[in-house]
Design an enzyme around this catalytic site. Structure first.
Site, PDB file in Angstrom:
ATOM      1  N   HIS A 124      58.422  -4.839 -29.306  1.00 54.14           N
ATOM      2  CA  HIS A 124      58.292  -6.334 -28.894  1.00 54.14           C
ATOM      3  C   HIS A 124      58.842  -6.643 -27.786  1.00 54.14           C
ATOM      4  O   HIS A 124      59.438  -6.148 -26.956  1.00 54.14           O
ATOM      5  CB  HIS A 124      59.066  -6.662 -30.272  1.00 54.14           C
ATOM      6  CG  HIS A 124      58.927  -7.733 -30.830  1.00 54.14           C
ATOM      7  ND1 HIS A 124      59.741  -8.903 -29.614  1.00 54.14           N
ATOM      8  CD2 HIS A 124      58.928  -8.699 -31.430  1.00 54.14           C
ATOM      9  CE1 HIS A 124      59.860 -10.182 -30.830  1.00 54.14           C
ATOM     10  NE2 HIS A 124      59.230  -9.668 -31.584  1.00 54.14           N
ATOM     11  N   ASP A 201      65.601  -1.418 -31.474  1.00 56.01           N
ATOM     12  CA  ASP A 201      65.311  -2.008 -32.002  1.00 56.01           C
ATOM     13  C   ASP A 201      65.168  -1.968 -33.489  1.00 56.01           C
ATOM     14  O   ASP A 201      63.536  -0.947 -33.611  1.00 56.01           O
ATOM     15  CB  ASP A 201      64.295  -2.137 -31.144  1.00 56.01           C
ATOM     16  CG  ASP A 201      63.226  -3.970 -31.858  1.00 56.01           C
ATOM     17  OD1 ASP A 201      64.175  -4.078 -32.828  1.00 56.01           O
ATOM     18  OD2 ASP A 201      63.154  -4.736 -31.323  1.00 56.01           O
ATOM     19  N   GLN A 204      62.671  -4.077 -37.719  1.00 59.48           N
ATOM     20  CA  GLN A 204      61.329  -3.483 -38.635  1.00 59.48           C
ATOM     21  C   GLN A 204      61.339  -2.681 -39.962  1.00 59.48           C
ATOM     22  O   GLN A 204      60.521  -2.173 -39.906  1.00 59.48           O
ATOM     23  CB  GLN A 204      59.988  -3.162 -37.576  1.00 59.48           C
ATOM     24  CG  GLN A 204      59.317  -4.466 -36.786  1.00 59.48           C
ATOM     25  CD  GLN A 204      59.407  -5.319 -38.296  1.00 59.48           C
ATOM     26  OE1 GLN A 204      58.767  -5.315 -39.510  1.00 59.48           O
ATOM     27  NE2 GLN A 204      59.056  -6.839 -37.794  1.00 59.48           N
ATOM     28  N   LYS A 227      64.882 -10.494 -41.907  1.00 61.61           N
ATOM     29  CA  LYS A 227      63.542  -9.674 -41.937  1.00 61.61           C
ATOM     30  C   LYS A 227      64.035  -8.922 -43.231  1.00 61.61           C
ATOM     31  O   LYS A 227      63.350  -8.137 -43.194  1.00 61.61           O
ATOM     32  CB  LYS A 227      63.296  -8.444 -40.340  1.00 61.61           C
ATOM     33  CG  LYS A 227      62.394  -9.726 -39.774  1.00 61.61           C
ATOM     34  CD  LYS A 227      62.315  -8.855 -38.568  1.00 61.61           C
ATOM     35  CE  LYS A 227      61.869  -9.515 -37.429  1.00 61.61           C
ATOM     36  NZ  LYS A 227      60.253 -10.436 -37.179  1.00 61.61           N
ATOM     37  N   CYS A 365      53.467 -10.858 -30.495  1.00 65.49           N
ATOM     38  CA  CYS A 365      54.287 -10.546 -29.777  1.00 65.49           C
ATOM     39  C   CYS A 365      54.732  -9.110 -28.896  1.00 65.49           C
ATOM     40  O   CYS A 365      55.538  -8.830 -29.036  1.00 65.49           O
ATOM     41  CB  CYS A 365      56.178 -10.980 -30.450  1.00 65.49           C
ATOM     42  SG  CYS A 365      56.346 -12.494 -30.355  1.00 65.49           S
TER      43      CYS A 365
END
Ligand code: PMP
Length: 407
Positions: A124, A201, A204, A227, A365
């Site tokens: 991202h 990261d 997600q 999220k 993104c």
């Protein structure tokens, strides 16, 4: 087979119970943000109605009570991700702020001219631009792990990128644009053989299964509350104690200091060193409500049900002539990114929207990733445990209509 009572779960999310354009809302944009269960909304309402007071600096009742709840929230997050210490959990505004904090702070301490930073093709922008800017400031070099046509990272190529100059590896655990689950355990093990720290990261991945810091052994892990069914404007930066202690603060001001004179300032200890200013205590406590909510359902159950939805949707969508799924790894979370022959993703998205179905269109993104596939963007449907197969059938029908309209 598991038996989640999806209808009961859906009733927990007031936003799902509405019509848009006179059609029942079908929300397939969970990758962008998840909806909030009533318990999260109620928690925030309760704080603002009865408990609000700035924390850490008051001696009065409300401030003391809320300070305790904020610090308890840190403990809950620590347990949730199985970090070793509470003070390894820093509250931020979200993944983007967490990554920027690390890029600035770690970069300040450890990156010099000619050093190398490794990211991957599937990142991202939030995990590209902060590193790119750090490289510009320090005259360092950004290296990128390539992928195959399924959207999987090439581990052999990754190994070749590592050099004595590599100072940090920063990759996502799950690609937001493709849904691919990266083998981050392997990436971490390889980097650690050379004592290179790794940032994961988890924006997600955190909402799709159990994540364990001590098992993963990453050096940094970041995610956003919004999220994972929690409030907006709250996020987490996990870092190993030793590294965080060595790193300088990024933002400065109130709360993060020990002593200030006009000549010199000394900094507070962890975690406060990285929490300048009034923290988002309402968000942190709201995040606890979200964590409790999903833990009640069970992250294992969530993963199993979402896999069922993914498999069902993949079969359905694949059957559509001229539809191509981008990101075809066997290891995916419940995200399907696709393109339609000769139909712009934006046009398709507009038509689908009018049928009450929320999907995301565009580059998500992740422009460099789109370039890798020589496309401008995709249509992305991202499913949550509150979605159903019937809703997927509706998406299938909508896509057939789109095809008909544009043929
Ligand atoms: N990384 C990934 C993989 C993401 O999906 C996102 C959000 N789309 C981000 C980082 C940035 O998260 P936020 O906007 O919540 O800071």
């Amino acid at each position: 087979m598991i038996s989640l009572d999806i209808q009961k779960i859906r009733n927990d999310f007031p936003i799902l119970n509405q019509q848009v354009y006179n059609k029942p809302l079908i929300y397939f944009d969970n990758g962008a943000t998840t909806q909030k269960p009533q318990v999260v909304i109620d928690e925030e309402l309760k704080i603002y109605s009865h408990e609000n007071s700035n924390i850490h600096r008051g001696v009065h009742y409300l401030s003391e009570q809320l300070t305790q709840r904020y610090e308890d929230a840190r403990k809950t997050v620590r347990k949730f991700i199985n970090a070793k210490h509470d003070h390894e959990v820093i509250f931020t505004s979200g993944t983007t702020e967490s990554i920027n904090t690390i890029a600035f702070s770690f970069g300040e301490k450890y990156i010099s001219e000619g050093d190398e930073i490794i990211i991957s093709t599937v990142e991202h922008h939030a995990n590209i631009v902060p590193w790119q800017m750090l490289c510009e400031r320090k005259k360092a070099i950004l290296k990128v792990i390539p992928i195959n046509d399924k959207g999987e990272l090439l581990l052999d190529e990754y190994q070749k990128l590592i050099s004595p100059k590599t100072k940090i590896v920063a990759v996502n655990q799950v690609s937001n644009a493709l849904g691919t689950v990266n083998n981050v355990k392997k990436l971490i093990d390889i980097a650690h053989q050379q004592n290179i720290p790794v940032l994961i990261d988890g924006a997600q991945s955190i909402q799709h299964g159990n994540i364990d810091m001590q098992e993963l052994d990453c050096d940094f892990f970041v995610f956003s509350g919004h999220k994972i069914y929690g409030p907006n404007g709250i996020g987490v930066l996990y870092g190993k104690e030793k590294l965080l202690n060595e790193m300088p603060p990024f933002m400065t001001g109130g709360e993060m200091i020990k002593k200030v004179t006009f000549e010199k300032t000394t900094f507070n200890e962890l975690p406060f060193k990285f929490e300048a200013g009034t923290p988002n205590y309402v968000g942190a406590i709201g995040l606890v409500a979200a964590i409790n909510y999903i833990q009640n359902i069970g992250l294992g159950n969530i993963a199993t049900y979402e896999k069922e939805l993914l498999d069902y949707a993949t079969k359905k969508l694949e059957s559509i002539d001229g539809l191509k799924i981008i990101g075809t790894s066997q290891k995916k979370v419940s995200v399907i990114s696709f393109v339609l022959d000769n139909i712009h993703h934006y046009d398709a998205g507009m038509v689908i929207d009018k049928m009450g179905i929320a999907v995301r269109t565009g580059h998500h993104c992740a422009e460099p990733l789109m370039n890798r596939f020589s496309i401008e963007g995709t249509i992305r449907a991202s499913f949550s445990f509150y979605n159903t197969k019937e809703e997927i059938d509706k998406l299938h029908e909508a896509l057939l209509t789109v095809k008909q309209m544009f043929s």
